[in-house]
Design a protein around this motif. Sequence first.
Motif: not given
Length: 185
Positions: A121-134
Amino acid sequence: MSCEASHAGGPCGKWDVGGRPGTIEFPLSVLDDLVEMAMAGFRQAPWGGPELGGVLFGAREQGRVRIVSYRPMECEHAHGPSFELSGRDEECLRRILAEETGGLRPVGWYHSKYRDSFFSVSDTALFDRHFPEPWQVALVLRRNKSQPCRAEVFFRRENGTLDSSRREIPGGAEAEPDLAPQPAH
């Protein structure tokens, strides 16, 4: 903060990721460096040491993402050995992402794991927050003493859901035999 300037050069590897248009390319020296850093972290403690991570830099081009360098970042390990960022770690990551990188852009991030290579869950949150580009990716390196390193690339499908592709890393990332304790003399 510990940063490496660039690790470009050498033969290039291509990773065709099923379910994602295009490929991910990288100099094999980059992958070798990341695997070696993950192993060095693994050797730090009998239980596998702290998880390590950082930012992947490169270029996005038609049909491909080229990873050409990386910058490791120190982590306070907010929750045990996991690469789970504290507030100060988040600030460090924002600074890395804002730095001038000679025309390279953040194409994703990487981290090591010593249990499973699932995306928490924290990996996904970091990915979404800082690396949101498709087109941005996450690379997870899983190590243990008795198996070769397994790399898994996480990416977003066109509908926004996360998917992944994994492979074992050949060559210098061979499995290390479990060492039995030496008998007392």
